[in-house]
Scaffold this active site. Structure first.
Site, PDB file in Angstrom:
ATOM      1  N   ASN A   1       1.057  -6.914   3.294  1.00  0.00           N
ATOM      2  CA  ASN A   1       2.620  -7.661   3.347  1.00  0.00           C
ATOM      3  C   ASN A   1       3.246  -6.923   4.312  1.00  0.00           C
ATOM      4  O   ASN A   1       3.693  -5.560   4.246  1.00  0.00           O
ATOM      5  CB  ASN A   1       2.907  -7.417   2.046  1.00  0.00           C
ATOM      6  CG  ASN A   1       4.508  -7.940   1.909  1.00  0.00           C
ATOM      7  OD1 ASN A   1       5.357  -8.048   2.616  1.00  0.00           O
ATOM      8  ND2 ASN A   1       4.825  -8.235   0.493  1.00  0.00           N
TER       9      ASN A   1
ATOM     10  N   HIS B   1       5.916 -16.473   3.654  1.00  0.00           N
ATOM     11  CA  HIS B   1       5.881 -15.009   3.668  1.00  0.00           C
ATOM     12  C   HIS B   1       4.453 -14.408   3.016  1.00  0.00           C
ATOM     13  O   HIS B   1       4.134 -14.991   1.918  1.00  0.00           O
ATOM     14  CB  HIS B   1       7.084 -14.641   3.124  1.00  0.00           C
ATOM     15  CG  HIS B   1       7.030 -13.165   2.727  1.00  0.00           C
ATOM     16  ND1 HIS B   1       6.717 -12.043   3.467  1.00  0.00           N
ATOM     17  CD2 HIS B   1       6.899 -12.554   1.554  1.00  0.00           C
ATOM     18  CE1 HIS B   1       6.494 -11.074   3.062  1.00  0.00           C
ATOM     19  NE2 HIS B   1       6.985 -10.870   1.688  1.00  0.00           N
TER      20      HIS B   1
ATOM     21  N   CYS C   1      11.876  -9.111   2.840  1.00  0.00           N
ATOM     22  CA  CYS C   1      10.955 -10.272   3.092  1.00  0.00           C
ATOM     23  C   CYS C   1      11.610 -11.485   3.497  1.00  0.00           C
ATOM     24  O   CYS C   1      10.696 -12.153   4.298  1.00  0.00           O
ATOM     25  CB  CYS C   1      10.079 -10.388   1.779  1.00  0.00           C
ATOM     26  SG  CYS C   1       9.157  -8.920   1.321  1.00  0.00           S
TER      27      CYS C   1
HETATM   28  O1  UT7 Z   1       6.865  -9.448  -0.580  1.00  0.00           O
HETATM   29  C1  UT7 Z   1       7.967  -9.464  -1.609  1.00  0.00           C
HETATM   30  C2  UT7 Z   1       7.616 -10.118  -2.784  1.00  0.00           C
HETATM   31  N1  UT7 Z   1       6.522  -9.500  -3.297  1.00  0.00           N
HETATM   32  C3  UT7 Z   1       5.552 -10.156  -4.142  1.00  0.00           C
HETATM   33  O2  UT7 Z   1       5.752 -11.031  -4.307  1.00  0.00           O
HETATM   34  C4  UT7 Z   1       4.442  -9.161  -4.936  1.00  0.00           C
HETATM   35  C5  UT7 Z   1       4.552  -9.777  -6.182  1.00  0.00           C
HETATM   36  N2  UT7 Z   1       3.549  -8.843  -7.106  1.00  0.00           N
HETATM   37  C6  UT7 Z   1       2.336  -8.957  -6.846  1.00  0.00           C
HETATM   38  O3  UT7 Z   1       1.821  -9.313  -5.965  1.00  0.00           O
HETATM   39  C7  UT7 Z   1       1.322  -8.187  -8.110  1.00  0.00           C
HETATM   40  O4  UT7 Z   1       2.321  -7.889  -9.292  1.00  0.00           O
HETATM   41  C8  UT7 Z   1       0.555  -6.785  -7.689  1.00  0.00           C
HETATM   42  C9  UT7 Z   1      -0.437  -7.241  -6.598  1.00  0.00           C
HETATM   43  C10 UT7 Z   1       1.873  -5.854  -7.140  1.00  0.00           C
HETATM   44  C11 UT7 Z   1      -0.049  -6.245  -8.913  1.00  0.00           C
HETATM   45  O5  UT7 Z   1      -0.957  -7.138  -9.399  1.00  0.00           O
HETATM   46  P1  UT7 Z   1      -1.119  -7.579 -10.878  1.00  0.00           P
HETATM   47  O6  UT7 Z   1      -2.105  -8.387 -11.222  1.00  0.00           O
HETATM   48  O7  UT7 Z   1       0.363  -7.794 -11.260  1.00  0.00           O
HETATM   49  O8  UT7 Z   1      -1.042  -6.234 -11.701  1.00  0.00           O
HETATM   50  P2  UT7 Z   1      -0.385  -5.254 -12.717  1.00  0.00           P
HETATM   51  O9  UT7 Z   1       0.525  -4.476 -11.900  1.00  0.00           O
HETATM   52  O10 UT7 Z   1      -0.341  -5.917 -13.814  1.00  0.00           O
HETATM   53  O11 UT7 Z   1      -1.468  -3.877 -12.929  1.00  0.00           O
HETATM   54  C12 UT7 Z   1      -2.670  -4.261 -13.650  1.00  0.00           C
HETATM   55  C13 UT7 Z   1      -3.422  -2.763 -13.818  1.00  0.00           C
HETATM   56  C14 UT7 Z   1      -2.808  -1.555 -14.368  1.00  0.00           C
HETATM   57  O12 UT7 Z   1      -3.714  -1.143 -15.152  1.00  0.00           O
HETATM   58  P3  UT7 Z   1      -3.592  -1.243 -16.618  1.00  0.00           P
HETATM   59  O13 UT7 Z   1      -2.287  -0.930 -17.051  1.00  0.00           O
HETATM   60  O14 UT7 Z   1      -3.955  -2.446 -16.977  1.00  0.00           O
HETATM   61  O15 UT7 Z   1      -4.821  -0.237 -17.313  1.00  0.00           O
HETATM   62  C15 UT7 Z   1      -2.439  -0.947 -12.958  1.00  0.00           C
HETATM   63  O16 UT7 Z   1      -2.111   0.524 -13.438  1.00  0.00           O
HETATM   64  O17 UT7 Z   1      -4.062  -2.605 -12.568  1.00  0.00           O
HETATM   65  C16 UT7 Z   1      -3.557  -1.199 -12.436  1.00  0.00           C
HETATM   66  N3  UT7 Z   1      -3.381  -0.948 -10.792  1.00  0.00           N
HETATM   67  C17 UT7 Z   1      -4.215  -0.617  -9.881  1.00  0.00           C
HETATM   68  N4  UT7 Z   1      -5.422  -0.331 -10.148  1.00  0.00           N
HETATM   69  C18 UT7 Z   1      -6.383  -0.312  -9.051  1.00  0.00           C
HETATM   70  C19 UT7 Z   1      -2.046  -0.999 -10.149  1.00  0.00           C
HETATM   71  N5  UT7 Z   1      -2.291  -0.604  -8.724  1.00  0.00           N
HETATM   72  C20 UT7 Z   1      -3.835  -0.456  -8.729  1.00  0.00           C
HETATM   73  C21 UT7 Z   1      -4.276  -0.219  -7.507  1.00  0.00           C
HETATM   74  N6  UT7 Z   1      -5.680  -0.111  -7.686  1.00  0.00           N
HETATM   75  N7  UT7 Z   1      -3.963  -0.188  -6.226  1.00  0.00           N
END
Ligand code: UT7
Length: 336
Positions: free
Chosen positions: A293, A263, A115
């Site tokens: 992204n 980014h 990235c």
């Molecule tokens: O480009 C390089 C740098 N990248 C970044 O900076 C990305 C940084 N991270 C993020 O953008 C976020 O952490 C994500 C968008 C990847 C994820 O968002 P989050 O708010 O951190 O969600 P999470 O991983 O904590 O997941 C929350 C819930 C989980 O379910 P439970 O355990 O709460 O029941 C996941 O299983 O959302 C669930 N989940 C989804 N639900 C629906 C994970 N992916 C999905 C999905 N659709 N696609």
């Protein structure tokens, strides 16, 4: 000592639009979750056989940048190509661009900083121009990520975020030392290399033959892995630090920023930074809503669109900032 200035931008994205609703037919996800967590509405995913590859998209973006810069391709002295998704394991796509553009045997350098790849690439190009070694450098960021991600439930936290596309810039010698790239600031923290990575294939670690021999359907080692919340926390910290570092190095204040092009990792990250720096909507450019992204391509696509839309004028202070796998991060401060 010379300065370097961006004199032309271009971008290209595949035609195929994949909406959040399209994804909800492939995996257990929904438009609301994706929009709330990432800000993404849709992304472009190349379709197998449509002719798109990381190289070909990069070439198309490069051709547009060359036209936009109003230079002849033969005036380009050097190519820098940033990607994590090259057409071949080796060589990298820089040489493919050299051949396709039909430029004499100029150097082609491939940058693997994910990235932050475009920011790193721009910084390298800037140094070559500042020392007087080269006059015009083509810097490309391009990614075809859609075919490497897992589009089942298992991969949903990654696959909904990433998209395909390419952007390119022509960096050219500038005599006015107050114009162009004022400084760039690069960082890395390898302790967190595996918090956002695709571990395989890797020479000496886990090669393709190991994957085939094991024939394990649960093998995820060649799929990208991201510790989302950890990456998120580090991203907002490092974005803030490296923007401040760039401003301080040039005796600039936050209020001097005319346009921040971050980014496009996650709209929530951009919004957090915007709020923290008290920037208005006009001072931050975002297009993650439409492309997701696109890793090394995200900043040049955004910069190209911002220029096309007339959002950046001559004399503006433009800040580029990136964070990603490595971890690597960086900023570039530009007087446009
Ligand atoms: O480009 C390089 C740098 N990248 C970044 O900076 C990305 C940084 N991270 C993020 O953008 C976020 O952490 C994500 C968008 C990847 C994820 O968002 P989050 O708010 O951190 O969600 P999470 O991983 O904590 O997941 C929350 C819930 C989980 O379910 P439970 O355990 O709460 O029941 C996941 O299983 O959302 C669930 N989940 C989804 N639900 C629906 C994970 N992916 C999905 C999905 N659709 N696609």
């Amino acid at each position: 000592m010379y300065n370097s200035r961006i004199i032309g931008m271009g971008h290209y994205v595949p035609e195929n639009i994949v909406t959040n609703d399209d994804l909800s037919k492939l995996m257990d996800t929904n438009d609301q979750w994706i929009q709330e967590r990432t800000g993404i509405h849709e992304r472009r995913w190349a379709v197998k056989g449509d002719g798109n590859s990381t190289f070909s998209m990069g070439l198309k973006a490069a051709e547009k940048a060359i036209k936009n810069a109003k230079i002849d391709k033969d005036d380009i002295d050097f190519i820098v190509f940033a990607t994590l998704s090259p057409d071949y394991y080796f060589p990298g796509p820089g040489v493919q661009v050299q051949e396709a553009l039909g430029i004499d045997t100029i150097g082609a350098l491939d940058v693997r900083n994910q990235c932050s790849g475009f920011v790193y690439g721009l910084s390298v190009a800037d140094q070559f121009i500042k020392t007087g070694m080269y006059k015009n450098i083509l810097v490309i960021g391009s990614e075809l990520q859609s075919q490497g991600i897992d589009i089942s439930n298992r991969g949903r936290s990654i696959s909904v975020i990433f998209g395909d596309g390419a952007g390119a810039a022509i960096l050219s010698r500038e005599d006015d030392s107050n114009k162009g790239i004022l400084s760039s600031h690069l960082h890395s923290e390898g302790a967190y290399a595996l918090e956002l990575a695709a571990e395989a294939p890797g020479m000496g670690k886990r090669w393709v033959t190991d994957i085939i021999a094991e024939n394990n359907p649960d093998d995820m080692s060649y799929r990208p892995y991201m510790n989302g919340q950890f990456v998120f926390k580090n991203a907002i910290r490092r974005f803030s630090e490296v923007i401040h570092q760039g401003l301080e190095a040039n005796n600039l204040q936050v209020s001097d920023i005319d346009m921040l092009v971050p980014h496009q990792a996650n709209l929530r990250i951009s919004q957090y930074i915007q709020k923290k720096f008290k920037l208005s909507d006009d001072q931050v450019f975002n297009n993650i809503q439409h492309y997701g992204n696109t890793t090394a391509a995200s900043i040049p696509i955004a910069l190209s669109e911002a220029c096309e839309q007339g959002k950046i004028k001559s004399g503006d202070t433009v800040v580029l900032a990136a964070f990603g796998s490595g971890f690597t991060w960086g900023s570039v401060i530009i007087k446009w």
